[in-house]
Write an enzyme that holds these catalytic residues in place. Structure first.
Site, PDB file in Angstrom:
ATOM      1  N   VAL A 397      32.743   1.330-105.959  1.00 23.32           N
ATOM      2  CA  VAL A 397      32.118   1.670-104.683  1.00 23.32           C
ATOM      3  C   VAL A 397      31.578   3.099-104.708  1.00 23.32           C
ATOM      4  O   VAL A 397      30.483   3.378-104.215  1.00 23.32           O
ATOM      5  CB  VAL A 397      33.129   1.493-103.534  1.00 23.32           C
ATOM      6  CG1 VAL A 397      32.559   2.010-102.216  1.00 23.32           C
ATOM      7  CG2 VAL A 397      33.523   0.027-103.392  1.00 23.32           C
ATOM      8  N   ASP A 398      32.330   4.030-105.277  1.00 16.73           N
ATOM      9  CA  ASP A 398      31.922   5.431-105.335  1.00 16.73           C
ATOM     10  C   ASP A 398      30.628   5.591-106.120  1.00 16.73           C
ATOM     11  O   ASP A 398      29.677   6.250-105.683  1.00 16.73           O
ATOM     12  CB  ASP A 398      33.048   6.245-105.983  1.00 16.73           C
ATOM     13  CG  ASP A 398      33.109   7.678-105.474  1.00 16.73           C
ATOM     14  OD1 ASP A 398      32.294   8.048-104.615  1.00 16.73           O
ATOM     15  OD2 ASP A 398      33.987   8.426-105.939  1.00 16.73           O
TER      16      ASP A 398
END
Length: 658
Positions: A397-398
């Site tokens: 996600v990052d």
């Protein structure tokens, strides 16, 4: 608290002249541009501690696939990073660590180092003084068991039948983090089959034990993080004899289930989970299962491990993984910041370079594989990016938020579809509490971190402030009105996570400076007033941690109950994070920012880069730390460029999410 007057005693509050800023940016931009690969991406070394290179040596001896020339160079590396305390630390200039030291000693002995050599004697004495190898962590004890150095009952009970448990079962591997699942699946096969290393040179390390291993009565001694630790220890004692009663057919079915889990995720030359421990365990698993080394699965698994080696000519070490997507995203932001504004550096050339980087990134977006995250969100379409070159089952996600912001910033229609897919995937990955984890949704059954196997305390991937901040920044930068409720839940989560001193914990970067910078960027992008109390508290905390020379520094000790936002010297990456955080919330003209920028400009080296020895990130707090070699290059460039650009801005407002 250090105030502006105190800090200005050693550094002038006025920032550097524009001409000097231009020179710094030009040199740094040229240096970073020169590191771009021909296909458009950036990748820098990712270094951990002695554990990974030592494990690689032990893997060779487990298999009897020894490359002596290579190993001699690994030996040079291991000896160089030995600490003054006689052992090996988990990060630069860190404290003695018994597990890292046990593995490094074992590896060096395998390489032929005389145990009476001064460096080996110091290491051995340090291990014995700290309770002996029997007090090393769980993963080290598994390694020792594979070589017959300790009995298998010296490791916690982890029956392979765990692989048969459904998602609803508390101890299911689906309730663990991605890195735990990929490491555990092949490790459970090894624990079930209990193979013994070939160990062709017959190397043993019984001299590292205070008590002979067959006489150790208590292998599980904490430290316990709660009363649950004691309860799970009792459960371990109950399960140990019970496991022997499991029918053979069930046992064999569980082994097949493990292999069936692993093989779709082998990931070619990028390896299972694209992380060393999972990859190495897979190599040993195939050997234990009797799969020939020439088998394409076993051979590719072995080559994926070797691909992590970094050869500097006179010494070699092994990386825990590689970080090309992350490096390309962050380097791209710095390059674009330098090439924007009235003093833009080679704007057209940078645009062409970034178009190439964007094309490379678009090709690596994961669009057709529903990874492990889909067990919680089966109807969510994939659209993320991994951290490594390929890791389709485990997008991050990052990384997705950072890449999404970079592609959006380019304002290129060719990126539109990729951005839209990323946006939908990120929204779908939000956890119930409003935050985001790195790889999974609602991966927060904290009780699992109290089982004996989880002595590292990192079996899970719960939401964290830094990842949540990046997701909010991404969505805010895109500006879709319908995403506001998603962002508000995220902001509420960040508000609840702020520390009493005003900072935020940095789960994936060192540490409170990293977390606070990340959150301030998100709050600004989301339109939270710069006068909000939580913003003010964070600003004051950053000001209070500025060092007298104008820079900022934070050591990995802050993960170990050490001082927050403090170190014995100022560091380029942390100084850049601090000033970027302050500038994000309207403090570009704060004297603290000017002093930070002055520190960065005066510490640029002749290559246009910055020097940084300490580690700047973390894999597992208190257990596993990282040094991103690219951070010293792109973050200072990003910070100085933004400071210069805001000088020429009418509003002094940061308009991007990052």
């Amino acid at each position: 608290m250090l105030d502006d007057v105190t800090n200005s005693a050693t550094v002038e509050s006025a920032g550097p002249e524009t001409s000097e800023l231009d020179r710094v940016v030009e040199r740094a931009h040229a240096a970073l541009a020169g590191r771009q690969n021909d296909d458009g991406h950036w990748v820098f070394e990712l270094e951990a501690d002695a554990t990974i290179p030592a494990e690689f040596v032990l893997l060779e001896h487990f298999l009897d696939r020894i490359d002596q020339t290579l190993d001699d160079k690994i030996g040079v590396y291991l000896r160089r990073i030995q600490g003054d305390h006689g052992g090996w630390p988990l990060y630069h200039d860190g404290a003695f660590n018994i597990s890292a030291t046990t593995k490094a000693y074992f590896a060096l002995k395998c390489l032929g180092d005389d145990i009476n050599a001064p460096h080996m004697k110091r290491a051995r004495e340090a291990i014995l003084a700290h309770g002996g190898a029997e007090r090393s962590n769980v993963f080290t004890r598994f390694q020792l068991a594979l070589f017959g150095e300790i009995p298998w009952y010296g490791t916690p009970v982890m029956p392979i039948e765990l692989m048969l448990l459904p998602r609803s079962a508390f101890f299911s591997v689906w309730n663990m983090s991605y890195w735990s699942r990929t490491v555990i699946a092949p490790l459970l096969v090894l624990a079930a089959l209990k193979p013994v290393a070939v160990n062709p040179r017959g190397i043993h390390v019984q001299e590292l034990f205070v008590t002979p291993p067959d006489q150790v009565k208590d292998w599980i001694r904490g430290p316990y993080r709660s009363r649950w630790g004691h309860a799970f220890k009792i459960l371990d004692q109950v399960l140990r004899p019970a496991v022997k009663l499991i029918p053979k057919k069930v046992h064999e079915k569980a082994i097949r289930a493990s292999v069936d889990f692993i093989e779709p995720r082998l990931n070619g030359l990028d390896g299972l989970g694209a992380i060393y421990p999972a990859m190495a365990n897979t190599v040993m698993m195939y050997r234990a299962l009797g799969v020939p080394d020439s088998d394409p699965r076993a051979n590719t698994a072995w080559e994926s491990v070797r691909a992590l080696l970094v050869d500097h000519g006179d010494e070699v070490y092994c990386q825990p993984c590689v970080s090309p997507i992350w490096d390309t995203g962050l380097a791209g932001h710095a390059m674009m910041e330098a090439a924007s504004g009235p003093n833009a550096v080679e704007a057209e050339k940078t645009k062409a370079k970034m178009a190439k980087a964007a094309e490379w990134l678009r090709e690596r977006q994961i669009l057709d594989v529903k990874g492990d995250w889909a067990i919680n969100k089966p109807d969510l379409e994939p659209g993320g990016w991994a951290f490594q070159y390929r890791n389709d089952y485990y997008p991050d996600v990052d990384d997705t938020a950072v890449v999404g912001m970079l592609l959006h910033r380019q304002n290129d229609p060719a990126n539109a579809e990729a951005i839209d897919r990323a946006r939908k995937w990120v929204i779908g990955m939000q956890s119930t509490n409003g935050g985001w984890g790195a790889f999974d949704i609602d991966n927060d059954k904290d009780l699992l971190n109290h089982i004996p196997f989880a002595d590292h305390g990192a079996l899970l991937d719960p939401p964290t402030a830094d990842v949540t901040a990046r997701c909010i920044s991404f969505l805010a930068q895109l500006g879709h009105a319908e995403d506001r409720p998603v962002m508000e839940r995220g902001i509420a989560y960040l508000r609840s996570e702020q520390e009493k001193d005003g900072s935020w914990f940095g789960r994936w970067g060192t540490n409170y400076i990293y977390g606070t910078w990340s959150v301030l960027c998100a709050l600004n992008a989301a339109g939270v007033s710069h006068d909000e109390p939580m913003v003010g508290r964070a600003v004051e905390w950053l000001r209070s941690t500025q060092r007298p020379d104008g820079g900022w520094g934070e050591g990995c000790e802050s993960y170990e109950n050490g001082p927050r936002g403090a170190y014995k010297e100022s560091l380029p990456s942390q100084t850049a994070w601090a000033v970027l955080g302050l500038m994000a919330v309207g403090r570009r003209d704060d004297p603290a920012v000017a002093r930070g920028i002055a520190w960065l400009t005066t510490h640029q080296n002749e290559k246009g880069e910055w020097d940084e020895q300490p580690y700047n990130a973390v894999g597992f707090p208190k257990v596993f730390y990282l040094k991103y070699h690219g951070y010293r290059m792109f973050f200072p460039l990003f910070a100085v460029s933004r400071y210069r650009n805001l000088e020429n801005s009418n509003s002094r407002e940061v308009s991007y999410g990052f």
